[in-house]
Motif scaffolding. Structure first.
Motif, PDB file in Angstrom:
ATOM      1  N   PHE A 107       0.822  -1.204   0.000  1.00  0.00           N
ATOM      2  CA  PHE A 107       0.000   0.000   0.000  1.00  0.00           C
ATOM      3  C   PHE A 107       0.865   1.267   0.000  1.00  0.00           C
ATOM      4  O   PHE A 107       0.351   2.371   0.048  1.00  0.00           O
ATOM      5  N   ASN A 108       2.173   1.104  -0.040  1.00  0.00           N
ATOM      6  CA  ASN A 108       3.098   2.232  -0.010  1.00  0.00           C
ATOM      7  C   ASN A 108       3.683   2.441  -1.405  1.00  0.00           C
ATOM      8  O   ASN A 108       4.883   2.407  -1.620  1.00  0.00           O
ATOM      9  N   THR A 109       2.787   2.640  -2.365  1.00  0.00           N
ATOM     10  CA  THR A 109       3.228   2.653  -3.757  1.00  0.00           C
ATOM     11  C   THR A 109       3.738   4.023  -4.183  1.00  0.00           C
ATOM     12  O   THR A 109       3.413   5.049  -3.582  1.00  0.00           O
ATOM     13  N   ALA A 110       4.541   4.037  -5.241  1.00  0.00           N
ATOM     14  CA  ALA A 110       5.256   5.239  -5.663  1.00  0.00           C
ATOM     15  C   ALA A 110       4.546   5.957  -6.799  1.00  0.00           C
ATOM     16  O   ALA A 110       3.922   5.335  -7.667  1.00  0.00           O
ATOM     17  N   ASN A 111       4.645   7.281  -6.797  1.00  0.00           N
ATOM     18  CA  ASN A 111       4.223   8.127  -7.913  1.00  0.00           C
ATOM     19  C   ASN A 111       5.382   9.062  -8.261  1.00  0.00           C
ATOM     20  O   ASN A 111       6.370   9.134  -7.540  1.00  0.00           O
ATOM     21  N   ALA A 112       5.235   9.765  -9.380  1.00  0.00           N
ATOM     22  CA  ALA A 112       6.262  10.734  -9.759  1.00  0.00           C
ATOM     23  C   ALA A 112       6.387  11.807  -8.679  1.00  0.00           C
ATOM     24  O   ALA A 112       5.394  12.215  -8.070  1.00  0.00           O
ATOM     25  N   THR A 113       7.607  12.251  -8.452  1.00  0.00           N
ATOM     26  CA  THR A 113       7.849  13.301  -7.462  1.00  0.00           C
ATOM     27  C   THR A 113       7.500  14.674  -8.016  1.00  0.00           C
ATOM     28  O   THR A 113       6.891  15.502  -7.328  1.00  0.00           O
ATOM     29  N   GLN A 114       7.879  14.923  -9.263  1.00  0.00           N
ATOM     30  CA  GLN A 114       7.579  16.212  -9.879  1.00  0.00           C
ATOM     31  C   GLN A 114       6.095  16.304 -10.232  1.00  0.00           C
ATOM     32  O   GLN A 114       5.411  15.291 -10.373  1.00  0.00           O
ATOM     33  N   LYS A 115       5.617  17.517 -10.412  1.00  0.00           N
ATOM     34  CA  LYS A 115       4.226  17.749 -10.749  1.00  0.00           C
ATOM     35  C   LYS A 115       4.082  18.291 -12.172  1.00  0.00           C
ATOM     36  O   LYS A 115       4.860  19.144 -12.603  1.00  0.00           O
ATOM     37  N   MET A 116       3.100  17.776 -12.882  1.00  0.00           N
ATOM     38  CA  MET A 116       2.682  18.396 -14.132  1.00  0.00           C
ATOM     39  C   MET A 116       1.805  19.599 -13.795  1.00  0.00           C
ATOM     40  O   MET A 116       1.139  19.612 -12.747  1.00  0.00           O
ATOM     41  N   THR A 117       1.778  20.598 -14.661  1.00  0.00           N
ATOM     42  CA  THR A 117       1.071  21.845 -14.360  1.00  0.00           C
ATOM     43  C   THR A 117       0.266  22.326 -15.558  1.00  0.00           C
ATOM     44  O   THR A 117       0.520  21.931 -16.702  1.00  0.00           O
ATOM     45  N   LEU A 118      -0.714  23.200 -15.277  1.00  0.00           N
ATOM     46  CA  LEU A 118      -1.454  23.860 -16.352  1.00  0.00           C
ATOM     47  C   LEU A 118      -0.526  24.842 -17.053  1.00  0.00           C
ATOM     48  O   LEU A 118       0.274  25.533 -16.412  1.00  0.00           O
ATOM     49  N   ALA A 119      -0.641  24.907 -18.388  1.00  0.00           N
ATOM     50  CA  ALA A 119       0.289  25.739 -19.161  1.00  0.00           C
ATOM     51  C   ALA A 119      -0.268  27.109 -19.494  1.00  0.00           C
ATOM     52  O   ALA A 119       0.502  28.070 -19.634  1.00  0.00           O
ATOM     53  N   ASP A 120      -1.592  27.246 -19.627  1.00  0.00           N
ATOM     54  CA  ASP A 120      -2.184  28.478 -20.155  1.00  0.00           C
ATOM     55  C   ASP A 120      -3.270  29.020 -19.238  1.00  0.00           C
ATOM     56  O   ASP A 120      -3.728  28.345 -18.311  1.00  0.00           O
ATOM     57  N   GLY A 121      -3.698  30.244 -19.551  1.00  0.00           N
ATOM     58  CA  GLY A 121      -4.855  30.824 -18.889  1.00  0.00           C
ATOM     59  C   GLY A 121      -4.554  31.360 -17.507  1.00  0.00           C
ATOM     60  O   GLY A 121      -3.399  31.376 -17.057  1.00  0.00           O
ATOM     61  N   PRO A 122      -5.612  31.796 -16.801  1.00  0.00           N
ATOM     62  CA  PRO A 122      -5.416  32.414 -15.482  1.00  0.00           C
ATOM     63  C   PRO A 122      -4.867  31.467 -14.431  1.00  0.00           C
ATOM     64  O   PRO A 122      -4.351  31.914 -13.402  1.00  0.00           O
ATOM     65  N   MET A 123      -4.975  30.133 -14.687  1.00  0.00           N
ATOM     66  CA  MET A 123      -4.462  29.152 -13.722  1.00  0.00           C
ATOM     67  C   MET A 123      -3.114  28.580 -14.142  1.00  0.00           C
ATOM     68  O   MET A 123      -2.664  27.562 -13.610  1.00  0.00           O
ATOM     69  N   ALA A 124      -2.451  29.226 -15.095  1.00  0.00           N
ATOM     70  CA  ALA A 124      -1.159  28.737 -15.585  1.00  0.00           C
ATOM     71  C   ALA A 124      -0.188  28.543 -14.417  1.00  0.00           C
ATOM     72  O   ALA A 124      -0.077  29.402 -13.532  1.00  0.00           O
ATOM     73  N   GLY A 125       0.490  27.405 -14.427  1.00  0.00           N
ATOM     74  CA  GLY A 125       1.431  27.085 -13.370  1.00  0.00           C
ATOM     75  C   GLY A 125       0.831  26.296 -12.224  1.00  0.00           C
ATOM     76  O   GLY A 125       1.562  25.795 -11.360  1.00  0.00           O
ATOM     77  N   THR A 126      -0.495  26.143 -12.204  1.00  0.00           N
ATOM     78  CA  THR A 126      -1.150  25.388 -11.135  1.00  0.00           C
ATOM     79  C   THR A 126      -0.798  23.910 -11.244  1.00  0.00           C
ATOM     80  O   THR A 126      -0.882  23.318 -12.322  1.00  0.00           O
ATOM     81  N   GLU A 127      -0.412  23.314 -10.126  1.00  0.00           N
ATOM     82  CA  GLU A 127      -0.059  21.899 -10.126  1.00  0.00           C
ATOM     83  C   GLU A 127      -1.293  21.032 -10.303  1.00  0.00           C
ATOM     84  O   GLU A 127      -2.368  21.313  -9.748  1.00  0.00           O
ATOM     85  N   LEU A 128      -1.143  19.949 -11.062  1.00  0.00           N
ATOM     86  CA  LEU A 128      -2.226  19.014 -11.332  1.00  0.00           C
ATOM     87  C   LEU A 128      -2.120  17.791 -10.420  1.00  0.00           C
ATOM     88  O   LEU A 128      -1.016  17.337 -10.104  1.00  0.00           O
TER      89      LEU A 128
END
Length: 372
Positions: A107-128
């Motif tokens: 149950f201690n499974t791994a995910n990517a450490t870095q975050k993908m983010t929104l590229a455009d619009g008023p929320m640009a840079g927001t982590e997904l």
């Protein structure tokens, strides 16, 4: 850093949006995968509805297959060019389950450490927040390298990608959790994608009788093509009595294994009473947090013996199960193509959510699969 198209749920209960996102170059232990196909799973709809958590915006999609494009430092199990099915059980190797050789319970499974983010619009840079740590309704996605499982590259991506979640959950509920064996009697309550996979898994394991239970005659007809030997429409028939009648030879009081693939208290109670003495109940349907176990007399739990189990991801170990099931598919012994109802584009995910339970025309929709 790359920019790609992706399907994102920006806020609770709002229609999904196709937007541009930023995908970082893979860091240590990470991989970027070029997604070829991704199934539309009910879990994605739960995310969109806020039923998982409120960590919006969500990058949806998780039942996927594709090609590893690049890997980060220290990655040795996969390499660029590998054809992989993505999984959400990237085992840690260090927890109690892993240390006792039961990695399928990690149950201690791994995910990517870095975050993908929104590229455009008023929320640009927001982590997904990627669904189940994957986020594969995207042309490319960033995952932990352990979430990539190599399989035979001649397999059809739309079919084997479904091993990433729902089909594996159902197959595993029968084979891994329920331990269905040759000559067993099995009842499956709920004939959506997971239930159909439990039927197929029971047939693959050699069950003698497989009883499909649902309230939709179209799904029950389809269940017969997946390996069911009997059907029960529980809308107008008591399923417990019907199951007992079907398997009642030699004094059996129910099925050897009953798999509940709905996730509701009333159907779990049906499963409990539809199993034979010393039989097994497997809960693979996902309940909501407010649902409670029915008020079953404790003497009934004691007196019937057997096992009451839950099946999380079909108790699968991706490195063991995905390649094996892909080989069975290529040998013609496991019809994964039958789960692919339609192939759609990245702009059609919202429409696929609508079809998920209601079917399209005369055919129930098991899976809409996004082709990228």
């Amino acid at each position: 850093m790359q920019q790609v198209k992706a399907v994102v749920a920006l806020e609770k209960d709002a229609p999904v949006s196709v937007v541009t996102i930023n995908v970082p170059a893979p860091g240590p232990g990470e991989a970027v995968v070029k997604v070829q196909a991704c199934g539309v799973c009910h879990t994605d709809l739960h995310y969109r509805q806020g039923g998982i958590n409120d960590e919006f915006p969500f990058l949806l999609g998780h039942e996927a297959a594709g090609i590893v494009e690049s890997v980060g430092e220290g990655v040795t199990d996969v390499a660029p060019g590998d054809f992989v099915v993505l999984n959400w059980r990237a085992v840690c190797g260090n927890c109690r389950a892993c240390n006792r050789g039961e990695q399928q319970y990690c149950f201690n499974t791994a995910n990517a450490t870095q975050k993908m983010t929104l590229a455009d619009g008023p929320m640009a840079g927001t982590e997904l927040s990627p669904a189940l740590g994957i986020g594969a309704f995207a042309e490319k996605t960033l995952v932990a390298a352990g979430q990539c499982t190599k399989v035979d590259p001649t397999a059809r991506p739309a079919a084997v990608g479904l091993l990433g979640c729902g089909v594996m959950a159902g197959l595993g509920a029968a084979i891994n959790t329920g331990n269905v064996g040759r000559g067993d009697t099995v009842a499956v309550i709920g004939c959506g994608g997971v239930g159909m996979a439990a039927i197929a898994g029971s047939a693959l394991a050699g069950a003698a009788k497989i009883i499909a239970v649902d309230i939709d005659d179209r799904k029950l007809e389809q269940a017969l093509t997946m390996g069911a030997t009997h059907t029960v429409n529980s809308k107008n028939t008591d399923p417990v009595a019907a199951i007992k009648e079907i398997v009642g030879a030699n004094g059996a009081e129910g099925a050897d294994v009953v798999i509940e693939a709905v996730g509701r208290p009333e159907t779990w109670e049906q499963a409990f009473y539809a199993r034979d003495l010393a039989g097994t109940v497997v809960l693979v349907g996902v309940p909501t947090p407010d649902m409670k176990v029915p008020s079953i007399p404790l003497i009934d739990v004691f007196g019937r013996g057997g096992s009451l189990k839950s099946s999380w991801y079909g108790d699968c170990l991706p490195s063991r199960d995905f390649p094996m099931l892909t080989d069975l598919y290529l040998q013609g012994r496991l019809d994964l193509d039958a789960f692919v109802t339609e192939e759609i584009g990245i702009d059609d995910v919202e429409a696929a959510f609508t079809k998920m339970h209601h079917g399209s025309g005369e055919q129930s929709v098991l899976r809409s699969v996004v082709i990228l």
